[in-house]
Design an enzyme around this catalytic site. Structure first.
Site, PDB file in Angstrom:
ATOM      1  N   ASN A  86       0.862  -1.180   0.000  1.00  0.00           N
ATOM      2  CA  ASN A  86       0.000   0.000   0.000  1.00  0.00           C
ATOM      3  C   ASN A  86       0.905   1.239   0.000  1.00  0.00           C
ATOM      4  O   ASN A  86       1.473   1.585   1.024  1.00  0.00           O
ATOM      5  CB  ASN A  86      -0.884  -0.049   1.259  1.00  0.00           C
ATOM      6  CG  ASN A  86      -1.699   1.211   1.447  1.00  0.00           C
ATOM      7  OD1 ASN A  86      -1.805   2.043   0.545  1.00  0.00           O
ATOM      8  ND2 ASN A  86      -2.296   1.361   2.630  1.00  0.00           N
ATOM      9  N   TRP A  87       1.024   1.855  -1.142  1.00  0.00           N
ATOM     10  CA  TRP A  87       1.957   2.990  -1.264  1.00  0.00           C
ATOM     11  C   TRP A  87       1.451   4.247  -0.561  1.00  0.00           C
ATOM     12  O   TRP A  87       2.199   5.204  -0.397  1.00  0.00           O
ATOM     13  CB  TRP A  87       2.190   3.323  -2.749  1.00  0.00           C
ATOM     14  CG  TRP A  87       2.900   2.274  -3.526  1.00  0.00           C
ATOM     15  CD1 TRP A  87       3.193   0.993  -3.134  1.00  0.00           C
ATOM     16  CD2 TRP A  87       3.420   2.411  -4.857  1.00  0.00           C
ATOM     17  NE1 TRP A  87       3.855   0.333  -4.143  1.00  0.00           N
ATOM     18  CE2 TRP A  87       4.002   1.173  -5.206  1.00  0.00           C
ATOM     19  CE3 TRP A  87       3.434   3.452  -5.786  1.00  0.00           C
ATOM     20  CZ2 TRP A  87       4.598   0.962  -6.457  1.00  0.00           C
ATOM     21  CZ3 TRP A  87       4.027   3.238  -7.023  1.00  0.00           C
ATOM     22  CH2 TRP A  87       4.607   2.009  -7.354  1.00  0.00           C
ATOM     23  N   LYS A  88       0.179   4.268  -0.216  1.00  0.00           N
ATOM     24  CA  LYS A  88      -0.445   5.470   0.372  1.00  0.00           C
ATOM     25  C   LYS A  88      -0.186   6.665  -0.554  1.00  0.00           C
ATOM     26  O   LYS A  88      -0.149   6.493  -1.762  1.00  0.00           O
ATOM     27  CB  LYS A  88       0.052   5.695   1.802  1.00  0.00           C
ATOM     28  CG  LYS A  88      -0.069   4.411   2.641  1.00  0.00           C
ATOM     29  CD  LYS A  88       0.081   4.604   4.109  1.00  0.00           C
ATOM     30  CE  LYS A  88      -0.069   3.262   4.817  1.00  0.00           C
ATOM     31  NZ  LYS A  88      -0.061   3.361   6.256  1.00  0.00           N
ATOM     32  N   HIS A 100      -9.573   1.341   4.815  1.00  0.00           N
ATOM     33  CA  HIS A 100      -8.318   1.514   5.547  1.00  0.00           C
ATOM     34  C   HIS A 100      -8.539   2.477   6.718  1.00  0.00           C
ATOM     35  O   HIS A 100      -9.313   3.433   6.594  1.00  0.00           O
ATOM     36  CB  HIS A 100      -7.236   2.054   4.604  1.00  0.00           C
ATOM     37  CG  HIS A 100      -5.875   2.009   5.225  1.00  0.00           C
ATOM     38  ND1 HIS A 100      -5.448   2.958   6.114  1.00  0.00           N
ATOM     39  CD2 HIS A 100      -4.870   1.111   5.090  1.00  0.00           C
ATOM     40  CE1 HIS A 100      -4.213   2.640   6.512  1.00  0.00           C
ATOM     41  NE2 HIS A 100      -3.842   1.523   5.901  1.00  0.00           N
ATOM     42  N   GLU A 150      -6.837   4.832   7.821  1.00  0.00           N
ATOM     43  CA  GLU A 150      -6.565   6.247   7.507  1.00  0.00           C
ATOM     44  C   GLU A 150      -7.760   6.886   6.812  1.00  0.00           C
ATOM     45  O   GLU A 150      -8.034   8.072   6.982  1.00  0.00           O
ATOM     46  CB  GLU A 150      -5.281   6.349   6.654  1.00  0.00           C
ATOM     47  CG  GLU A 150      -4.047   6.110   7.523  1.00  0.00           C
ATOM     48  CD  GLU A 150      -2.848   5.558   6.782  1.00  0.00           C
ATOM     49  OE1 GLU A 150      -2.817   5.602   5.540  1.00  0.00           O
ATOM     50  OE2 GLU A 150      -1.927   5.055   7.467  1.00  0.00           O
ATOM     51  N   GLU A 191      -5.762  -4.940  10.593  1.00  0.00           N
ATOM     52  CA  GLU A 191      -4.767  -3.887  10.788  1.00  0.00           C
ATOM     53  C   GLU A 191      -5.071  -3.121  12.069  1.00  0.00           C
ATOM     54  O   GLU A 191      -5.865  -2.161  12.056  1.00  0.00           O
ATOM     55  CB  GLU A 191      -4.804  -2.911   9.608  1.00  0.00           C
ATOM     56  CG  GLU A 191      -4.381  -3.518   8.296  1.00  0.00           C
ATOM     57  CD  GLU A 191      -3.686  -2.480   7.415  1.00  0.00           C
ATOM     58  OE1 GLU A 191      -2.589  -2.769   6.934  1.00  0.00           O
ATOM     59  OE2 GLU A 191      -4.239  -1.381   7.236  1.00  0.00           O
ATOM     60  N   GLY A 227       2.144   2.217  10.975  1.00  0.00           N
ATOM     61  CA  GLY A 227       3.135   3.292  10.884  1.00  0.00           C
ATOM     62  C   GLY A 227       3.817   3.642  12.196  1.00  0.00           C
ATOM     63  O   GLY A 227       4.464   4.683  12.288  1.00  0.00           O
ATOM     64  N   SER A 236       3.065  -2.132  10.527  1.00  0.00           N
ATOM     65  CA  SER A 236       4.497  -2.196  10.836  1.00  0.00           C
ATOM     66  C   SER A 236       5.150  -3.532  10.482  1.00  0.00           C
ATOM     67  O   SER A 236       6.027  -4.017  11.209  1.00  0.00           O
ATOM     68  CB  SER A 236       4.748  -1.833  12.301  1.00  0.00           C
ATOM     69  OG  SER A 236       4.406  -0.468  12.515  1.00  0.00           O
ATOM     70  N   GLY A 268       2.786  -1.124   4.420  1.00  0.00           N
ATOM     71  CA  GLY A 268       2.840   0.301   4.112  1.00  0.00           C
ATOM     72  C   GLY A 268       4.283   0.738   3.935  1.00  0.00           C
ATOM     73  O   GLY A 268       4.898   0.535   2.895  1.00  0.00           O
ATOM     74  N   GLY A 269       4.855   1.308   4.992  1.00  0.00           N
ATOM     75  CA  GLY A 269       6.205   1.882   4.937  1.00  0.00           C
ATOM     76  C   GLY A 269       7.243   1.004   4.246  1.00  0.00           C
ATOM     77  O   GLY A 269       8.002   1.489   3.393  1.00  0.00           O
TER      78      GLY A 269
END
Ligand code: PGA
Length: 256
Positions: A9-11, A96, A98, A168, A174, A214, A235-236
């Site tokens: 997930n590149w966000k 998600h 976010e 999640e 994150g 994470s 993600g990251g």
């Protein structure tokens, strides 16, 4: 047998040209995949260039990070399922945390998005997860059940098999504080128990449940080793090619 699914997930990261370079290199490093499905989910503006860079033969699939439930019309700023299909997307991340936190998405809206995705043969990756306060008040199972109930209302068992669920925990996203394998397995069991009671044991058994929050090259093996965990939403760590490739290789080594 549930095929392991690794999703990046590149966000809100990478321009169209950065996406093209990244995906090109990813395809070079992962020319073939065995026993895992790999999906990259760039921002809307980079999907077309990622699609071009992947080419027709790539085993890596494309996903989006959101959609709107109507097919077309006066919805300024929105993107529909047919638009995403036309760009080569096969998957879409929905619900998600976010989006729930910053854009106020509710379960009934997520449900409409899931239905729109399914109507256009996009496979939803439905995210659910509890906040730290909810975990500390021992409400994890209740929160997961409510989110699943609300966002999967009216979904048939056949539809459910096209959906992957991503557990999640909000406190793990994150933060560098991933859930322990033990915590993740307990949540995955609760999700599968809900699917069993709301649909059937066969449906629950066929549905993939991913872990996200994470995930790194360091902890991915411990997470994916459990039979309850059918993949990861990253993600990251998916933004750096060597990290993402390592994660995919670890996933492959666990299965084969
Ligand atoms: P993270 O994000 O890996 O950076 O924690 C996961 C996600 O938000 O899907």
């Amino acid at each position: 047998m549930r095929t392991t699914l690794i999703v990046g997930n590149w966000k809100m990261n990478k321009t169209a040209s950065e996406a093209s370079t990244f995906v090109h290199e990813l395809t070079r490093q992962l020319p073939a995949l065995s026993s895992v499905e790999v999906v990259v989910a760039p921002p809307f503006t980079a999907i077309a260039s990622a699609h071009m860079a992947l080419g027709e033969a790539s085993p890596i699939q494309l996903g989006a990070q959101n959609l709107f439930w109507e097919d077309h019309g006066a919805y300024t700023g929105e993107i529909s399922a047919p638009m995403l299909r036309n760009l080569g997307c096969r998957y879409v991340i929905l619900g998600h945390s976010e989006r729930r936190t910053h854009f106020g998405e509710q379960d009934d809206e997520i449900c409409k998005k899931i239905r729109a995705a399914l109507a256009h043969e996009l496979r939803p990756i439905l995210c659910v997860g509890e906040s730290l306060t909810q975990r500390e008040s021992e409400e994890t199972e209740l929160v997961l059940t409510q989110q699943l109930q609300g966002s999967l209302s009216g979904i048939t068992s056949q539809d459910l098999e096209a959906i992957a669920i991503a557990y999640e925990p909000v406190w793990a996203i994150g933060t560098g504080k991933a859930a322990t394998p033990h915590q993740a397995v307990a949540a995955h069991r609760a999700i599968r128990a809900f699917l069993t009671s709301a649909w059937s044991p066969a449906t629950a058994n066929a549905t993939r449940i991913l872990y996200g929050g994470s995930v790194t090259t360091q902890n991915v093996e411990g997470i994916l080793k459990s039979e309850e965990i059918d993949g990861a939403l990253i993600g990251g760590a998916c933004l750096q090619i060597n990290h993402f490739v390592t994660i995919v290789r670890v996933a492959q080594s666990i299965i084969t």
